[in-house]
Motif scaffolding. Structure first.
Motif, PDB file in Angstrom:
ATOM      1  N   ASP A  72      31.286 -27.981 -38.670  1.00 47.43           N
ATOM      2  CA  ASP A  72      31.599 -27.028 -39.732  1.00 47.43           C
ATOM      3  C   ASP A  72      33.084 -27.045 -40.074  1.00 47.43           C
ATOM      4  O   ASP A  72      33.840 -26.134 -39.713  1.00 47.43           O
ATOM      5  CB  ASP A  72      31.165 -25.611 -39.302  1.00 47.43           C
ATOM      6  N   GLY A  89      29.045 -25.455 -32.494  1.00 46.44           N
ATOM      7  CA  GLY A  89      30.054 -25.625 -33.540  1.00 46.44           C
ATOM      8  C   GLY A  89      31.419 -25.279 -33.006  1.00 46.44           C
ATOM      9  O   GLY A  89      32.115 -26.103 -32.404  1.00 46.44           O
ATOM     10  N   ARG A  90      31.771 -23.993 -33.143  1.00 44.54           N
ATOM     11  CA  ARG A  90      33.118 -23.569 -32.779  1.00 44.54           C
ATOM     12  C   ARG A  90      33.438 -23.753 -31.300  1.00 44.54           C
ATOM     13  O   ARG A  90      34.606 -23.920 -30.945  1.00 44.54           O
ATOM     14  CB  ARG A  90      33.334 -22.118 -33.231  1.00 44.54           C
ATOM     15  N   GLN A 110      27.446 -13.444 -35.398  1.00 39.59           N
ATOM     16  CA  GLN A 110      26.901 -14.540 -34.590  1.00 39.59           C
ATOM     17  C   GLN A 110      26.790 -14.075 -33.142  1.00 39.59           C
ATOM     18  O   GLN A 110      27.679 -13.362 -32.651  1.00 39.59           O
ATOM     19  CB  GLN A 110      27.813 -15.781 -34.677  1.00 39.59           C
ATOM     20  N   LEU A 141      16.555 -16.473 -36.000  1.00 40.46           N
ATOM     21  CA  LEU A 141      17.981 -16.613 -36.310  1.00 40.46           C
ATOM     22  C   LEU A 141      18.803 -16.114 -35.127  1.00 40.46           C
ATOM     23  O   LEU A 141      18.343 -15.263 -34.359  1.00 40.46           O
ATOM     24  CB  LEU A 141      18.330 -15.808 -37.564  1.00 40.46           C
ATOM     25  N   SER A 142      20.030 -16.636 -35.012  1.00 37.50           N
ATOM     26  CA  SER A 142      20.858 -16.231 -33.870  1.00 37.50           C
ATOM     27  C   SER A 142      21.647 -14.957 -34.167  1.00 37.50           C
ATOM     28  O   SER A 142      22.168 -14.324 -33.251  1.00 37.50           O
ATOM     29  CB  SER A 142      21.827 -17.362 -33.525  1.00 37.50           C
ATOM     30  N   LYS A 196      25.265 -32.054 -37.255  1.00 32.22           N
ATOM     31  CA  LYS A 196      24.777 -31.113 -38.266  1.00 32.22           C
ATOM     32  C   LYS A 196      25.885 -30.840 -39.275  1.00 32.22           C
ATOM     33  O   LYS A 196      27.035 -30.600 -38.889  1.00 32.22           O
ATOM     34  CB  LYS A 196      24.361 -29.811 -37.576  1.00 32.22           C
ATOM     35  N   HIS A 225      27.203 -28.795 -42.986  1.00 29.57           N
ATOM     36  CA  HIS A 225      27.023 -27.860 -44.099  1.00 29.57           C
ATOM     37  C   HIS A 225      27.790 -28.547 -45.220  1.00 29.57           C
ATOM     38  O   HIS A 225      29.000 -28.311 -45.384  1.00 29.57           O
ATOM     39  CB  HIS A 225      27.648 -26.496 -43.792  1.00 29.57           C
ATOM     40  N   SER A 276      27.726 -29.151 -34.511  1.00 32.98           N
ATOM     41  CA  SER A 276      27.752 -28.531 -35.828  1.00 32.98           C
ATOM     42  C   SER A 276      29.157 -28.729 -36.406  1.00 32.98           C
ATOM     43  O   SER A 276      30.101 -28.043 -36.027  1.00 32.98           O
ATOM     44  CB  SER A 276      27.421 -27.041 -35.695  1.00 32.98           C
ATOM     45  N   TYR A 320      26.054 -15.366 -29.072  1.00 37.34           N
ATOM     46  CA  TYR A 320      26.055 -16.586 -28.258  1.00 37.34           C
ATOM     47  C   TYR A 320      25.281 -16.437 -26.968  1.00 37.34           C
ATOM     48  O   TYR A 320      25.261 -15.377 -26.356  1.00 37.34           O
ATOM     49  CB  TYR A 320      27.492 -16.997 -27.922  1.00 37.34           C
TER      50      TYR A 320
HETATM   51  P1  5BU Z   1      28.918 -21.897 -34.108  1.00 37.84           P
HETATM   52  O1  5BU Z   1      30.307 -22.183 -34.486  1.00 37.84           O
HETATM   53  O2  5BU Z   1      28.480 -22.651 -32.814  1.00 37.84           O
HETATM   54  O3  5BU Z   1      28.610 -20.417 -34.025  1.00 37.84           O
HETATM   55  O4  5BU Z   1      28.017 -22.512 -35.300  1.00 37.84           O
HETATM   56  C1  5BU Z   1      26.647 -22.419 -35.357  1.00 37.84           C
HETATM   57  C2  5BU Z   1      26.122 -23.225 -36.512  1.00 37.84           C
HETATM   58  O5  5BU Z   1      24.699 -23.104 -36.504  1.00 37.84           O
HETATM   59  C3  5BU Z   1      26.585 -22.784 -37.842  1.00 37.84           C
HETATM   60  O6  5BU Z   1      26.715 -23.919 -38.655  1.00 37.84           O
HETATM   61  C4  5BU Z   1      25.474 -21.913 -38.384  1.00 37.84           C
HETATM   62  O7  5BU Z   1      25.369 -22.007 -39.792  1.00 37.84           O
HETATM   63  C5  5BU Z   1      24.267 -22.509 -37.741  1.00 37.84           C
HETATM   64  N1  5BU Z   1      23.211 -21.518 -37.449  1.00 37.84           N
HETATM   65  C6  5BU Z   1      23.408 -20.458 -36.610  1.00 37.84           C
HETATM   66  O8  5BU Z   1      24.470 -20.269 -36.053  1.00 37.84           O
HETATM   67  N2  5BU Z   1      22.402 -19.590 -36.377  1.00 37.84           N
HETATM   68  C7  5BU Z   1      21.169 -19.732 -36.934  1.00 37.84           C
HETATM   69  O9  5BU Z   1      20.265 -18.929 -36.652  1.00 37.84           O
HETATM   70  C8  5BU Z   1      20.992 -20.835 -37.802  1.00 37.84           C
HETATM   71  C9  5BU Z   1      22.006 -21.711 -38.015  1.00 37.84           C
HETATM   72 BR1  5BU Z   1      19.358 -21.053 -38.595  1.00 37.84          BR
END
Ligand code: 5BU
Length: 473
Positions: free
Chosen positions: A247, A443-444, A423, A361-362, A269, A271, A245, A425
Protein backbone atom coordinates in the motif's frame (compact mmCIF):
# COMPACT_ATOMS: atom_id res chain seq x y z
CA UNK A 1 -42.30 -55.94 10.44
CA UNK A 2 -39.40 -55.89 7.99
CA UNK A 3 -37.01 -55.37 10.91
CA UNK A 4 -38.46 -58.34 12.80
CA UNK A 5 -38.19 -60.50 9.69
CA UNK A 6 -34.60 -59.38 9.24
CA UNK A 7 -33.67 -60.29 12.84
CA UNK A 8 -35.26 -63.74 12.62
CA UNK A 9 -33.65 -64.47 9.26
CA UNK A 10 -30.24 -63.32 10.53
CA UNK A 11 -30.64 -65.69 13.47
CA UNK A 12 -31.79 -68.56 11.22
CA UNK A 13 -28.76 -68.34 8.92
CA UNK A 14 -26.34 -68.15 11.87
CA UNK A 15 -25.43 -64.47 11.85
CA UNK A 16 -26.36 -64.23 15.55
CA UNK A 17 -24.51 -66.70 17.75
CA UNK A 18 -24.66 -67.31 21.49
CA UNK A 19 -21.76 -68.86 23.47
CA UNK A 20 -18.43 -67.38 24.54
CA UNK A 21 -16.57 -65.22 22.05
CA UNK A 22 -13.49 -63.00 22.27
CA UNK A 23 -14.06 -59.66 20.52
CA UNK A 24 -11.45 -57.53 18.67
CA UNK A 25 -11.23 -55.38 21.83
CA UNK A 26 -10.29 -58.47 23.90
CA UNK A 27 -13.66 -58.47 25.65
CA UNK A 28 -15.39 -61.85 26.23
CA UNK A 29 -18.94 -61.71 24.95
CA UNK A 30 -21.88 -64.16 25.23
CA UNK A 31 -23.20 -63.01 21.84
CA UNK A 32 -21.50 -62.67 18.47
CA UNK A 33 -22.74 -61.21 15.22
CA UNK A 34 -21.16 -62.53 12.06
CA UNK A 35 -22.81 -60.61 9.25
CA UNK A 36 -20.22 -61.64 6.66
CA UNK A 37 -22.35 -64.74 6.03
CA UNK A 38 -24.95 -62.40 4.50
CA UNK A 39 -22.97 -62.40 1.26
CA UNK A 40 -24.33 -65.90 0.57
CA UNK A 41 -27.99 -64.90 1.03
CA UNK A 42 -29.11 -62.62 -1.80
CA UNK A 43 -32.71 -62.36 -0.62
CA UNK A 44 -31.62 -61.23 2.81
CA UNK A 45 -29.05 -58.85 1.35
CA UNK A 46 -31.83 -57.34 -0.71
CA UNK A 47 -33.98 -56.95 2.41
CA UNK A 48 -31.09 -55.26 4.26
CA UNK A 49 -30.57 -52.91 1.29
CA UNK A 50 -34.24 -51.93 1.25
CA UNK A 51 -34.16 -51.27 5.00
CA UNK A 52 -30.97 -49.19 4.62
CA UNK A 53 -32.55 -47.16 1.80
CA UNK A 54 -35.62 -46.47 3.94
CA UNK A 55 -33.45 -45.39 6.88
CA UNK A 56 -31.55 -42.98 4.63
CA UNK A 57 -34.77 -41.42 3.47
CA UNK A 58 -36.42 -41.35 6.95
CA UNK A 59 -33.40 -39.68 8.50
CA UNK A 60 -32.73 -37.40 5.49
CA UNK A 61 -29.08 -38.45 5.26
CA UNK A 62 -27.41 -36.39 2.56
CA UNK A 63 -24.37 -37.71 0.65
CA UNK A 64 -22.80 -38.11 -2.79
CA UNK A 65 -21.13 -41.52 -2.55
CA UNK A 66 -21.12 -44.62 -0.37
CA UNK A 67 -18.09 -46.31 1.18
CA UNK A 68 -18.28 -49.88 2.46
CA UNK A 69 -15.94 -50.92 5.30
CA UNK A 70 -14.17 -54.16 4.27
CA UNK A 71 -14.93 -56.95 4.42
CA UNK A 72 -18.24 -57.37 6.20
CA UNK A 73 -19.95 -54.35 4.71
CA UNK A 74 -18.80 -54.57 1.09
CA UNK A 75 -21.79 -56.67 0.06
CA UNK A 76 -24.16 -54.52 2.13
CA UNK A 77 -22.82 -51.31 0.59
CA UNK A 78 -23.02 -52.80 -2.92
CA UNK A 79 -26.62 -53.90 -2.31
CA UNK A 80 -27.53 -50.44 -1.05
CA UNK A 81 -25.89 -48.70 -4.01
CA UNK A 82 -27.84 -50.88 -6.45
CA UNK A 83 -31.01 -50.02 -4.54
CA UNK A 84 -30.50 -46.23 -4.51
CA UNK A 85 -28.41 -45.90 -7.65
CA UNK A 86 -25.39 -44.28 -6.00
CA UNK A 87 -21.76 -45.03 -6.67
CA UNK A 88 -19.50 -46.75 -4.21
CA UNK A 89 -15.89 -46.69 -3.10
CA UNK A 90 -14.02 -48.68 -0.50
CA UNK A 91 -10.84 -48.23 1.48
CA UNK A 92 -8.39 -51.10 1.25
CA UNK A 93 -7.06 -52.51 4.49
CA UNK A 94 -3.53 -51.96 3.09
CA UNK A 95 -2.40 -50.05 0.03
CA UNK A 96 -1.47 -52.41 -2.82
CA UNK A 97 2.25 -52.86 -3.38
CA UNK A 98 1.75 -53.18 -7.14
CA UNK A 99 -0.30 -51.57 -9.91
CA UNK A 100 -2.00 -48.31 -8.95
CA UNK A 101 -1.18 -48.52 -5.22
CA UNK A 102 -4.58 -47.00 -4.51
CA UNK A 103 -5.71 -46.97 -0.92
CA UNK A 104 -9.19 -46.05 -2.03
CA UNK A 105 -10.76 -48.05 -4.81
CA UNK A 106 -13.51 -46.57 -6.96
CA UNK A 107 -14.19 -43.14 -8.35
CA UNK A 108 -14.57 -40.13 -6.09
CA UNK A 109 -14.04 -36.38 -6.24
CA UNK A 110 -12.42 -34.30 -3.55
CA UNK A 111 -15.12 -32.89 -1.27
CA UNK A 112 -17.58 -35.64 -2.14
CA UNK A 113 -19.75 -36.25 0.91
CA UNK A 114 -19.42 -39.89 1.73
CA UNK A 115 -21.77 -42.16 3.69
CA UNK A 116 -19.90 -45.00 5.38
CA UNK A 117 -21.66 -48.38 5.57
CA UNK A 118 -20.65 -51.01 8.11
CA UNK A 119 -22.21 -54.23 9.30
CA UNK A 120 -21.59 -54.03 13.06
CA UNK A 121 -20.30 -51.23 15.25
CA UNK A 122 -18.72 -52.13 18.61
CA UNK A 123 -16.08 -49.58 19.68
CA UNK A 124 -16.17 -47.78 16.34
CA UNK A 125 -12.50 -48.41 15.58
CA UNK A 126 -13.04 -49.79 12.04
CA UNK A 127 -15.23 -46.84 11.11
CA UNK A 128 -12.71 -44.41 12.62
CA UNK A 129 -9.93 -45.94 10.51
CA UNK A 130 -12.11 -45.57 7.43
CA UNK A 131 -12.93 -41.94 8.26
CA UNK A 132 -9.22 -41.18 8.60
CA UNK A 133 -8.42 -42.76 5.23
CA UNK A 134 -11.22 -40.91 3.47
CA UNK A 135 -10.46 -37.53 5.05
CA UNK A 136 -6.80 -37.96 4.11
CA UNK A 137 -8.01 -38.02 0.50
CA UNK A 138 -10.17 -34.91 0.89
CA UNK A 139 -13.44 -36.85 1.06
CA UNK A 140 -15.94 -35.46 3.56
CA UNK A 141 -17.59 -37.77 6.09
CA UNK A 142 -20.46 -36.71 8.29
CA UNK A 143 -22.60 -39.88 8.54
CA UNK A 144 -22.17 -43.64 8.87
CA UNK A 145 -24.96 -46.20 8.60
CA UNK A 146 -24.61 -49.57 10.30
CA UNK A 147 -26.82 -52.61 10.36
CA UNK A 148 -26.19 -53.35 14.01
CA UNK A 149 -25.02 -51.26 16.95
CA UNK A 150 -23.72 -53.56 19.69
CA UNK A 151 -24.45 -50.73 22.16
CA UNK A 152 -20.91 -50.69 23.47
CA UNK A 153 -19.99 -47.06 22.99
CA UNK A 154 -19.22 -47.05 19.24
CA UNK A 155 -21.54 -44.17 18.27
CA UNK A 156 -20.19 -42.04 21.13
CA UNK A 157 -16.57 -42.68 20.07
CA UNK A 158 -17.36 -41.81 16.45
CA UNK A 159 -19.45 -38.71 17.10
CA UNK A 160 -16.42 -37.31 18.93
CA UNK A 161 -14.87 -37.23 15.45
CA UNK A 162 -17.80 -35.39 13.96
CA UNK A 163 -19.52 -38.36 12.33
CA UNK A 164 -23.04 -39.44 13.26
CA UNK A 165 -23.88 -43.14 13.46
CA UNK A 166 -27.30 -44.22 12.22
CA UNK A 167 -28.14 -47.82 13.12
CA UNK A 168 -30.88 -50.13 11.89
CA UNK A 169 -30.70 -52.55 14.85
CA UNK A 170 -29.39 -52.52 18.37
CA UNK A 171 -28.37 -55.63 20.31
CA UNK A 172 -31.29 -55.11 22.70
CA UNK A 173 -33.76 -55.06 19.73
CA UNK A 174 -32.32 -58.36 18.57
CA UNK A 175 -32.59 -59.87 22.06
CA UNK A 176 -36.17 -58.69 22.52
CA UNK A 177 -37.35 -60.14 19.21
CA UNK A 178 -35.49 -63.42 19.68
CA UNK A 179 -37.02 -63.83 23.15
CA UNK A 180 -40.49 -62.91 21.91
CA UNK A 181 -40.23 -65.43 19.07
CA UNK A 182 -38.83 -68.15 21.39
CA UNK A 183 -35.49 -68.31 19.61
CA UNK A 184 -33.62 -67.83 22.91
CA UNK A 185 -34.68 -68.51 26.50
CA UNK A 186 -34.98 -66.04 29.34
CA UNK A 187 -31.67 -67.17 30.86
CA UNK A 188 -29.74 -66.42 27.65
CA UNK A 189 -31.58 -63.14 27.35
CA UNK A 190 -30.68 -62.10 30.92
CA UNK A 191 -27.05 -63.16 30.58
CA UNK A 192 -26.58 -61.18 27.37
CA UNK A 193 -28.44 -58.17 28.66
CA UNK A 194 -26.27 -58.19 31.78
CA UNK A 195 -23.12 -58.29 29.62
CA UNK A 196 -24.44 -55.29 27.70
CA UNK A 197 -25.18 -53.38 30.88
CA UNK A 198 -21.63 -53.69 32.18
CA UNK A 199 -19.89 -53.17 28.86
CA UNK A 200 -21.60 -50.15 27.45
CA UNK A 201 -18.40 -48.25 26.87
CA UNK A 202 -15.61 -49.97 24.99
CA UNK A 203 -12.87 -47.40 24.63
CA UNK A 204 -11.15 -46.86 21.32
CA UNK A 205 -7.67 -48.39 21.44
CA UNK A 206 -6.06 -45.80 19.14
CA UNK A 207 -5.78 -42.04 19.00
CA UNK A 208 -8.95 -40.30 17.88
CA UNK A 209 -8.95 -39.19 14.27
CA UNK A 210 -9.57 -35.50 14.15
CA UNK A 211 -10.41 -34.03 10.79
CA UNK A 212 -6.90 -34.13 9.44
CA UNK A 213 -5.12 -30.99 8.32
CA UNK A 214 -4.17 -31.26 4.69
CA UNK A 215 -0.95 -29.71 3.41
CA UNK A 216 -0.88 -26.96 0.76
CA UNK A 217 0.76 -29.49 -1.55
CA UNK A 218 -2.08 -31.97 -1.11
CA UNK A 219 -4.64 -29.22 -1.52
CA UNK A 220 -2.99 -28.25 -4.82
CA UNK A 221 -3.65 -31.83 -5.95
CA UNK A 222 -7.20 -31.96 -4.65
CA UNK A 223 -8.63 -28.72 -6.01
CA UNK A 224 -10.08 -28.42 -9.50
CA UNK A 225 -9.79 -24.62 -9.44
CA UNK A 226 -6.73 -23.68 -11.49
CA UNK A 227 -6.06 -20.44 -9.62
CA UNK A 228 -6.17 -22.19 -6.25
CA UNK A 229 -3.95 -24.95 -7.59
CA UNK A 230 -1.36 -22.43 -8.77
CA UNK A 231 -1.40 -20.55 -5.46
CA UNK A 232 -1.12 -23.73 -3.34
CA UNK A 233 1.79 -24.84 -5.53
CA UNK A 234 3.62 -21.55 -5.06
CA UNK A 235 2.98 -21.60 -1.31
CA UNK A 236 4.32 -25.11 -1.05
CA UNK A 237 7.33 -24.48 -3.31
CA UNK A 238 8.35 -21.17 -1.71
CA UNK A 239 7.31 -22.28 1.76
CA UNK A 240 5.47 -19.01 2.11
CA UNK A 241 1.95 -18.16 3.15
CA UNK A 242 2.68 -14.45 3.31
CA UNK A 243 0.83 -11.89 1.21
CA UNK A 244 2.48 -8.49 1.18
CA UNK A 245 0.03 -5.60 0.97
CA UNK A 246 2.01 -3.04 -1.03
CA UNK A 247 0.00 0.00 0.00
CA UNK A 248 2.28 2.76 -1.30
CA UNK A 249 1.61 5.77 -3.47
CA UNK A 250 4.69 5.61 -5.66
CA UNK A 251 4.92 2.96 -8.35
CA UNK A 252 8.73 3.03 -8.25
CA UNK A 253 8.67 2.30 -4.54
CA UNK A 254 6.18 -0.49 -5.16
CA UNK A 255 8.48 -2.04 -7.77
CA UNK A 256 11.50 -1.71 -5.48
CA UNK A 257 9.63 -3.43 -2.64
CA UNK A 258 8.30 -6.12 -4.97
CA UNK A 259 11.84 -6.93 -6.05
CA UNK A 260 13.20 -7.00 -2.50
CA UNK A 261 10.32 -8.80 -0.83
CA UNK A 262 9.25 -10.91 -3.85
CA UNK A 263 11.37 -13.98 -2.98
CA UNK A 264 9.56 -14.37 0.36
CA UNK A 265 5.92 -13.95 -0.59
CA UNK A 266 3.30 -16.01 -2.37
CA UNK A 267 1.09 -12.99 -3.14
CA UNK A 268 1.64 -9.28 -3.66
CA UNK A 269 -1.54 -7.34 -3.02
CA UNK A 270 -2.14 -4.00 -4.69
CA UNK A 271 -4.54 -1.10 -4.34
CA UNK A 272 -3.82 0.13 -7.83
CA UNK A 273 -5.96 3.25 -7.38
CA UNK A 274 -3.79 4.67 -4.59
CA UNK A 275 -0.74 5.03 -6.85
CA UNK A 276 0.00 8.59 -7.91
CA UNK A 277 2.00 7.61 -10.95
CA UNK A 278 0.10 4.69 -12.43
CA UNK A 279 0.94 3.69 -15.95
CA UNK A 280 0.70 0.47 -17.91
CA UNK A 281 4.46 0.20 -18.54
CA UNK A 282 5.11 0.06 -14.83
CA UNK A 283 2.37 -2.53 -14.48
CA UNK A 284 4.30 -4.64 -16.98
CA UNK A 285 7.41 -4.26 -14.80
CA UNK A 286 5.40 -5.53 -11.85
CA UNK A 287 4.19 -8.51 -13.89
CA UNK A 288 7.81 -9.23 -14.84
CA UNK A 289 8.80 -9.18 -11.18
CA UNK A 290 5.93 -11.54 -10.36
CA UNK A 291 7.36 -13.97 -12.90
CA UNK A 292 10.93 -13.46 -11.72
CA UNK A 293 10.05 -14.14 -8.06
CA UNK A 294 7.10 -16.46 -8.64
CA UNK A 295 4.36 -14.62 -6.74
CA UNK A 296 0.79 -13.83 -7.72
CA UNK A 297 -0.65 -10.34 -8.08
CA UNK A 298 -3.86 -9.75 -6.17
CA UNK A 299 -5.68 -6.48 -6.85
CA UNK A 300 -7.70 -5.75 -3.72
CA UNK A 301 -10.44 -4.02 -5.74
CA UNK A 302 -13.43 -5.19 -3.67
CA UNK A 303 -15.95 -5.19 -6.51
CA UNK A 304 -19.53 -4.80 -5.32
CA UNK A 305 -21.83 -3.76 -8.17
CA UNK A 306 -24.18 -5.40 -10.66
CA UNK A 307 -22.61 -7.91 -13.02
CA UNK A 308 -22.56 -5.66 -16.06
CA UNK A 309 -20.77 -2.86 -14.22
CA UNK A 310 -18.15 -4.99 -12.47
CA UNK A 311 -17.36 -6.65 -15.78
CA UNK A 312 -16.36 -3.24 -17.21
CA UNK A 313 -14.65 -2.13 -14.00
CA UNK A 314 -12.58 -5.31 -14.02
CA UNK A 315 -11.47 -5.29 -17.63
CA UNK A 316 -11.76 -1.67 -18.75
CA UNK A 317 -11.10 1.88 -17.56
CA UNK A 318 -7.64 3.23 -16.85
CA UNK A 319 -6.45 0.25 -14.86
CA UNK A 320 -7.52 -2.74 -17.00
CA UNK A 321 -7.21 -4.88 -13.88
CA UNK A 322 -8.03 -8.20 -15.53
CA UNK A 323 -5.02 -7.86 -17.85
CA UNK A 324 -2.35 -7.95 -15.20
CA UNK A 325 -3.80 -9.25 -11.94
CA UNK A 326 -3.90 -12.96 -11.26
CA UNK A 327 -6.90 -12.54 -9.02
CA UNK A 328 -9.17 -9.98 -7.43
CA UNK A 329 -11.76 -9.89 -4.68
CA UNK A 330 -15.41 -8.98 -4.46
CA UNK A 331 -17.96 -8.27 -1.80
CA UNK A 332 -20.70 -10.89 -1.81
CA UNK A 333 -23.38 -8.25 -1.17
CA UNK A 334 -24.40 -8.02 -4.84
CA UNK A 335 -24.85 -11.79 -5.15
CA UNK A 336 -24.23 -14.14 -8.04
CA UNK A 337 -24.63 -11.55 -10.84
CA UNK A 338 -21.53 -9.75 -9.64
CA UNK A 339 -19.52 -12.99 -9.56
CA UNK A 340 -20.88 -13.99 -12.95
CA UNK A 341 -19.89 -10.61 -14.46
CA UNK A 342 -16.32 -10.95 -13.22
CA UNK A 343 -16.17 -14.56 -14.36
CA UNK A 344 -17.26 -13.61 -17.87
CA UNK A 345 -14.56 -10.95 -18.10
CA UNK A 346 -11.96 -13.47 -16.89
CA UNK A 347 -12.95 -16.03 -19.52
CA UNK A 348 -11.17 -14.16 -22.31
CA UNK A 349 -7.77 -15.14 -20.87
CA UNK A 350 -5.98 -18.44 -21.35
CA UNK A 351 -4.17 -18.30 -18.04
CA UNK A 352 -6.19 -18.91 -14.86
CA UNK A 353 -7.90 -15.95 -13.19
CA UNK A 354 -9.79 -16.08 -9.94
CA UNK A 355 -11.65 -14.19 -7.29
CA UNK A 356 -11.91 -14.24 -3.51
CA UNK A 357 -15.13 -13.32 -1.74
CA UNK A 358 -15.00 -11.00 1.24
CA UNK A 359 -16.73 -13.03 3.91
CA UNK A 360 -15.53 -11.05 6.91
CA UNK A 361 -13.78 -7.73 7.48
CA UNK A 362 -10.98 -6.91 9.90
CA UNK A 363 -12.21 -3.46 10.84
CA UNK A 364 -14.06 -2.52 14.00
CA UNK A 365 -17.86 -2.15 13.89
CA UNK A 366 -18.20 -3.51 10.37
CA UNK A 367 -21.71 -4.59 9.38
CA UNK A 368 -21.02 -8.19 8.38
CA UNK A 369 -22.82 -10.75 10.55
CA UNK A 370 -22.75 -14.56 10.78
CA UNK A 371 -25.59 -15.07 8.30
CA UNK A 372 -23.90 -12.86 5.71
CA UNK A 373 -20.69 -14.85 6.12
CA UNK A 374 -22.53 -18.17 5.77
CA UNK A 375 -24.34 -16.96 2.66
CA UNK A 376 -20.99 -15.85 1.26
CA UNK A 377 -19.59 -19.37 1.68
CA UNK A 378 -22.64 -20.75 -0.12
CA UNK A 379 -22.16 -18.30 -2.99
CA UNK A 380 -18.52 -19.36 -3.25
CA UNK A 381 -19.53 -23.02 -3.40
CA UNK A 382 -21.91 -22.26 -6.25
CA UNK A 383 -19.12 -20.59 -8.23
CA UNK A 384 -16.13 -22.69 -7.19
CA UNK A 385 -14.78 -22.69 -10.77
CA UNK A 386 -13.93 -19.00 -10.28
CA UNK A 387 -14.16 -18.25 -6.56
CA UNK A 388 -11.32 -20.04 -4.82
CA UNK A 389 -11.38 -18.63 -1.33
CA UNK A 390 -12.22 -15.93 1.14
CA UNK A 391 -10.92 -12.81 2.75
CA UNK A 392 -11.86 -13.65 6.30
CA UNK A 393 -10.79 -13.68 9.91
CA UNK A 394 -11.20 -17.40 10.57
CA UNK A 395 -11.62 -20.66 8.68
CA UNK A 396 -15.14 -20.88 7.26
CA UNK A 397 -15.37 -24.23 5.50
CA UNK A 398 -13.71 -27.65 5.59
CA UNK A 399 -13.63 -27.67 1.80
CA UNK A 400 -9.84 -27.95 1.27
CA UNK A 401 -10.04 -26.28 -2.15
CA UNK A 402 -10.98 -22.91 -0.65
CA UNK A 403 -8.15 -20.77 0.64
CA UNK A 404 -8.62 -18.50 3.66
CA UNK A 405 -6.72 -15.21 3.49
CA UNK A 406 -6.56 -12.92 6.52
CA UNK A 407 -5.70 -9.21 6.65
CA UNK A 408 -5.25 -7.23 9.86
CA UNK A 409 -1.98 -8.89 10.88
CA UNK A 410 0.92 -7.53 12.86
CA UNK A 411 3.45 -8.98 15.28
CA UNK A 412 2.71 -9.35 18.93
CA UNK A 413 3.53 -5.85 20.04
CA UNK A 414 0.47 -4.60 18.20
CA UNK A 415 -1.80 -7.55 18.92
CA UNK A 416 -5.30 -6.48 19.79
CA UNK A 417 -4.37 -2.93 18.80
CA UNK A 418 -6.12 -0.94 16.19
CA UNK A 419 -4.99 1.98 14.07
CA UNK A 420 -6.99 5.14 14.67
CA UNK A 421 -9.28 4.37 11.73
CA UNK A 422 -10.69 1.07 12.91
CA UNK A 423 -8.22 -1.49 11.60
CA UNK A 424 -7.84 -4.32 14.12
CA UNK A 425 -4.76 -6.54 14.35
CA UNK A 426 -4.11 -10.09 15.32
CA UNK A 427 -0.82 -11.99 15.24
CA UNK A 428 0.35 -14.40 12.50
CA UNK A 429 0.24 -17.30 15.00
CA UNK A 430 -3.34 -16.50 16.06
CA UNK A 431 -4.48 -16.21 12.46
CA UNK A 432 -2.88 -19.48 11.31
CA UNK A 433 -3.02 -21.68 14.40
CA UNK A 434 -6.10 -20.59 16.26
CA UNK A 435 -8.25 -19.10 13.50
CA UNK A 436 -7.00 -21.71 11.00
CA UNK A 437 -6.50 -19.32 8.10
CA UNK A 438 -4.02 -20.14 5.36
CA UNK A 439 -2.43 -16.86 4.28
CA UNK A 440 -1.65 -13.70 6.26
CA UNK A 441 -1.83 -10.26 4.66
CA UNK A 442 0.67 -7.77 6.05
CA UNK A 443 0.90 -4.13 4.98
CA UNK A 444 2.09 -1.57 7.47
CA UNK A 445 3.69 -4.24 9.66
CA UNK A 446 6.27 -4.52 6.87
CA UNK A 447 6.06 -1.10 5.25
CA UNK A 448 6.59 0.91 8.41
CA UNK A 449 9.43 -1.25 9.69
CA UNK A 450 13.05 -0.14 9.44
CA UNK A 451 14.00 -2.89 7.04
CA UNK A 452 10.94 -4.09 5.08
CA UNK A 453 12.73 -7.00 3.37
CA UNK A 454 14.06 -8.34 6.66
CA UNK A 455 10.71 -7.87 8.38
CA UNK A 456 8.90 -9.60 5.55
CA UNK A 457 11.20 -12.60 6.00
CA UNK A 458 10.29 -12.68 9.71
CA UNK A 459 6.57 -12.63 8.89
CA UNK A 460 7.10 -15.33 6.28
CA UNK A 461 8.96 -17.62 8.68
CA UNK A 462 6.52 -17.08 11.53
CA UNK A 463 3.46 -17.74 9.40
CA UNK A 464 4.92 -20.82 7.73
CA UNK A 465 6.11 -22.27 11.04
CA UNK A 466 2.60 -21.76 12.44
CA UNK A 467 1.19 -23.62 9.43
CA UNK A 468 3.67 -26.51 9.93
CA UNK A 469 2.68 -26.63 13.59
CA UNK A 470 -0.97 -26.87 12.53
CA UNK A 471 -0.05 -29.82 10.33
CA UNK A 472 1.69 -31.34 13.36
CA UNK A 473 5.06 -31.38 11.60
P1 5BU B 1 -2.32 -3.18 7.05
O1 5BU B 1 -1.38 -2.07 6.82
O2 5BU B 1 -1.59 -4.53 7.33
O3 5BU B 1 -3.36 -2.87 8.10
O4 5BU B 1 -3.09 -3.38 5.65
C1 5BU B 1 -4.10 -4.29 5.45
C2 5BU B 1 -4.49 -4.32 4.00
O5 5BU B 1 -5.52 -5.30 3.85
C3 5BU B 1 -5.04 -3.05 3.48
O6 5BU B 1 -4.64 -2.93 2.13
C4 5BU B 1 -6.54 -3.20 3.54
O7 5BU B 1 -7.18 -2.50 2.49
C5 5BU B 1 -6.71 -4.67 3.36
N1 5BU B 1 -7.88 -5.21 4.08
C6 5BU B 1 -8.00 -5.14 5.44
O8 5BU B 1 -7.14 -4.62 6.14
N2 5BU B 1 -9.08 -5.66 6.05
C7 5BU B 1 -10.08 -6.28 5.37
O9 5BU B 1 -11.03 -6.79 5.98
C8 5BU B 1 -9.94 -6.34 3.96
C9 5BU B 1 -8.83 -5.83 3.36
BR1 5BU B 1 -11.26 -7.14 2.99
Amino acid sequence: MEIEELIIELFNIGCVKFGEFTLKSGLKSPVYFDLRILVSYPKLLKLASVIFAKKISDESIDFDIVCGVPYGAISLATGLCLEINKSMIFKRKDAKSHGTKNLIEGIYKPNDRCLIIDDVITSGISILETIEGLRDHGVQVKDALVLLDREQGGPENVIANNVKIHSVLKTSDVLNILLKRNKINQEMYNKTQEFLNVNRNVSVPTKPVKEKEISFEERAEITNNKMAKKLFQIMSLKQSNLCFSADVESFDLLLKLADEIGPNICILKTHIDILNDFNMDKVQELVNLSIKHNFLIFEDRKFADIGNTVKSQYSGGVYKISQWSNFVNAHSIAGSGCVQGLKEAALQYDEPKGCLLIAQLSCKNNLIDKTYTEKTVKLAEEHSDFIFGFICQNKLTDNPGFIHITPGIQFNENNGMSDNLGQQYTTPEMAILQNKCDVIVVGRGILKSENPAETALKYKNTAYEAYLKRLNL
